[in-house]
Design a protein around this motif. Structure first.
Motif, PDB file in Angstrom:
ATOM      1  N   GLY A 137       0.860  -1.141  -0.133  1.00 33.57           N
ATOM      2  CA  GLY A 137       0.080  -0.117  -0.049  1.00 33.57           C
ATOM      3  C   GLY A 137       0.781   1.390   0.130  1.00 33.57           C
ATOM      4  N   GLU A 138       2.084   1.195   0.694  1.00 34.07           N
ATOM      5  CA  GLU A 138       2.998   2.192   0.674  1.00 34.07           C
ATOM      6  C   GLU A 138       3.541   2.806  -0.765  1.00 34.07           C
ATOM      7  N   TYR A 139       3.595   1.568  -1.577  1.00 34.02           N
ATOM      8  CA  TYR A 139       4.246   1.827  -2.809  1.00 34.02           C
ATOM      9  C   TYR A 139       3.082   2.330  -3.793  1.00 34.02           C
ATOM     10  N   SER A 140       1.832   1.961  -3.411  1.00 36.66           N
ATOM     11  CA  SER A 140       0.875   2.206  -4.215  1.00 36.66           C
ATOM     12  C   SER A 140       0.389   3.825  -3.868  1.00 36.66           C
ATOM     13  N   VAL A 141       0.428   4.303  -2.772  1.00 32.53           N
ATOM     14  CA  VAL A 141       0.475   5.555  -2.511  1.00 32.53           C
ATOM     15  C   VAL A 141       1.411   6.534  -3.153  1.00 32.53           C
ATOM     16  N   LEU A 142       2.781   5.886  -3.145  1.00 31.74           N
ATOM     17  CA  LEU A 142       3.870   6.705  -3.895  1.00 31.74           C
ATOM     18  C   LEU A 142       3.503   6.762  -5.262  1.00 31.74           C
ATOM     19  N   THR A 143       3.255   5.700  -5.988  1.00 34.13           N
ATOM     20  CA  THR A 143       2.638   5.744  -7.384  1.00 34.13           C
ATOM     21  C   THR A 143       1.568   6.597  -7.597  1.00 34.13           C
ATOM     22  N   ASN A 144       0.597   6.602  -6.874  1.00 34.97           N
ATOM     23  CA  ASN A 144      -0.578   7.526  -7.151  1.00 34.97           C
ATOM     24  C   ASN A 144       0.033   8.850  -7.014  1.00 34.97           C
ATOM     25  N   LEU A 145       0.901   9.050  -5.995  1.00 31.35           N
ATOM     26  CA  LEU A 145       1.232  10.662  -5.677  1.00 31.35           C
ATOM     27  C   LEU A 145       1.881  11.121  -7.145  1.00 31.35           C
ATOM     28  N   VAL A 146       2.854  10.364  -7.581  1.00 28.78           N
ATOM     29  CA  VAL A 146       3.841  10.729  -8.497  1.00 28.78           C
ATOM     30  C   VAL A 146       2.863  10.733  -9.867  1.00 28.78           C
ATOM     31  N   SER A 147       1.903  10.127 -10.046  1.00 36.07           N
ATOM     32  CA  SER A 147       0.964  10.104 -11.112  1.00 36.07           C
ATOM     33  C   SER A 147       0.257  11.589 -11.065  1.00 36.07           C
ATOM     34  N   GLU A 148      -0.129  11.875  -9.552  1.00 36.00           N
ATOM     35  CA  GLU A 148      -1.034  13.085  -9.497  1.00 36.00           C
ATOM     36  C   GLU A 148      -0.172  14.238  -9.628  1.00 36.00           C
ATOM     37  N   VAL A 149       1.151  14.258  -9.247  1.00 34.47           N
ATOM     38  CA  VAL A 149       2.158  15.378  -9.676  1.00 34.47           C
ATOM     39  C   VAL A 149       2.349  15.591 -10.978  1.00 34.47           C
ATOM     40  N   ASN A 150       2.160  14.502 -11.766  1.00 32.56           N
ATOM     41  CA  ASN A 150       2.544  14.600 -13.251  1.00 32.56           C
ATOM     42  C   ASN A 150       1.213  14.883 -13.975  1.00 32.56           C
ATOM     43  N   GLY A 151       0.190  15.265 -13.235  1.00 33.95           N
ATOM     44  CA  GLY A 151      -1.080  15.598 -13.879  1.00 33.95           C
ATOM     45  C   GLY A 151      -2.270  14.489 -14.346  1.00 33.95           C
ATOM     46  N   TYR A 152      -1.920  13.219 -13.773  1.00 35.65           N
ATOM     47  CA  TYR A 152      -2.718  12.181 -14.290  1.00 35.65           C
ATOM     48  C   TYR A 152      -3.674  12.009 -13.428  1.00 35.65           C
ATOM     49  N   ASP A 153      -3.958  12.739 -12.450  1.00 35.11           N
ATOM     50  CA  ASP A 153      -5.057  12.789 -11.546  1.00 35.11           C
ATOM     51  C   ASP A 153      -6.648  13.318 -11.907  1.00 35.11           C
ATOM     52  N   LEU A 154      -6.529  14.031 -13.107  1.00 33.58           N
ATOM     53  CA  LEU A 154      -7.708  14.683 -13.420  1.00 33.58           C
ATOM     54  C   LEU A 154      -8.654  13.533 -14.035  1.00 33.58           C
ATOM     55  N   SER A 155     -10.125  13.500 -13.519  1.00 33.06           N
ATOM     56  CA  SER A 155     -11.130  12.726 -14.074  1.00 33.06           C
ATOM     57  C   SER A 155     -11.592  13.437 -15.404  1.00 33.06           C
ATOM     58  N   MET A 156     -12.267  12.822 -16.236  1.00 31.19           N
ATOM     59  CA  MET A 156     -12.872  13.148 -17.508  1.00 31.19           C
ATOM     60  C   MET A 156     -13.585  14.690 -17.284  1.00 31.19           C
ATOM     61  N   GLN A 157     -14.546  14.709 -16.107  1.00 26.80           N
ATOM     62  CA  GLN A 157     -15.138  15.722 -15.676  1.00 26.80           C
ATOM     63  C   GLN A 157     -14.300  17.153 -15.389  1.00 26.80           C
ATOM     64  N   GLU A 158     -13.267  16.776 -14.644  1.00 25.59           N
ATOM     65  CA  GLU A 158     -12.413  17.893 -14.643  1.00 25.59           C
ATOM     66  C   GLU A 158     -11.707  18.320 -15.801  1.00 25.59           C
ATOM     67  N   LEU A 159     -11.240  17.382 -16.554  1.00 22.85           N
ATOM     68  CA  LEU A 159     -10.654  17.807 -17.903  1.00 22.85           C
ATOM     69  C   LEU A 159     -11.665  18.692 -18.870  1.00 22.85           C
ATOM     70  N   ILE A 160     -12.818  18.340 -18.552  1.00 24.10           N
ATOM     71  CA  ILE A 160     -13.953  19.314 -19.458  1.00 24.10           C
ATOM     72  C   ILE A 160     -14.055  20.591 -18.812  1.00 24.10           C
ATOM     73  N   GLU A 161     -14.070  20.601 -17.544  1.00 24.07           N
ATOM     74  CA  GLU A 161     -14.109  21.814 -16.872  1.00 24.07           C
ATOM     75  C   GLU A 161     -12.927  22.819 -17.026  1.00 24.07           C
ATOM     76  N   GLU A 162     -11.850  22.130 -17.162  1.00 22.91           N
ATOM     77  CA  GLU A 162     -10.577  22.730 -17.098  1.00 22.91           C
ATOM     78  C   GLU A 162     -10.477  23.254 -18.641  1.00 22.91           C
ATOM     79  N   ALA A 163     -11.040  22.446 -19.547  1.00 25.71           N
ATOM     80  CA  ALA A 163     -11.035  22.916 -20.925  1.00 25.71           C
ATOM     81  C   ALA A 163     -11.917  24.185 -21.308  1.00 25.71           C
TER      82      ALA A 163
END
Length: 137
Positions: free
Chosen positions: A109-135
């Motif tokens: 789970g610690e590695y999973s949290v690290l992986t998720n945080l790195v993904s978030e830092v690189n902008g992979y955390d946005l849902s489709m709805q968030e991407l539409i709103e951002e656009a």
């Protein structure tokens, strides 16, 4: 619509280092992350590709585990996985080998949290709805 001022180089912001405390190896540890550029992301994906020919068809596969490991290494500013001193303390040579060694001491789970945080830092955390709103903005 022909105003391109928003796309001049000086209008782009520099990315900032993000500091987070993560539980790694059972302890809270301060870490620093910096997003990689899209160009560097392309390089990492190419590095993690495997090309094979099956029945005359060229097949390109990306080793997702290797890509995620390389993304963690490139995004993490502190600790520096490329540090020879840190690698020596773990008895390994190379950033990928260091991350592998550290994973042995981590709960999954610690590695999973690290992986998720790195993904978030690189902008992979946005849902489709968030991407539409951002656009829209």
């Amino acid at each position: 619509m022909s105003n391109f001022q928003d796309f001049l180089m000086e209008s782009f912001d520099e990315v900032e280092v993000i500091e987070r405390t993560l539980k790694i190896g059972g302890k809270d540890r301060p870490m620093k992350f910096k997003p990689i550029s899209a160009a560097r992301g392309d390089e990492l994906r190419k590095k993690c590709r495997k090309v094979s020919v099956v029945k005359g068809q060229k097949m390109i596969e990306t080793d997702q585990d290797k890509y995620i490991a390389n993304l963690i290494i490139e995004t993490t500013v502190y600790p520096d996985f490329k540090s020879a001193e840190l690698q020596k303390s773990w008895g390994v040579i190379g950033a990928e080998e260091l991350l592998k060694a550290m994973k042995i001491k981590m709960v999954d789970g610690e590695y999973s949290v690290l992986t998720n945080l790195v993904s978030e830092v690189n902008g992979y955390d946005l849902s489709m709805q968030e991407l539409i709103e951002e656009a829209k903005n």
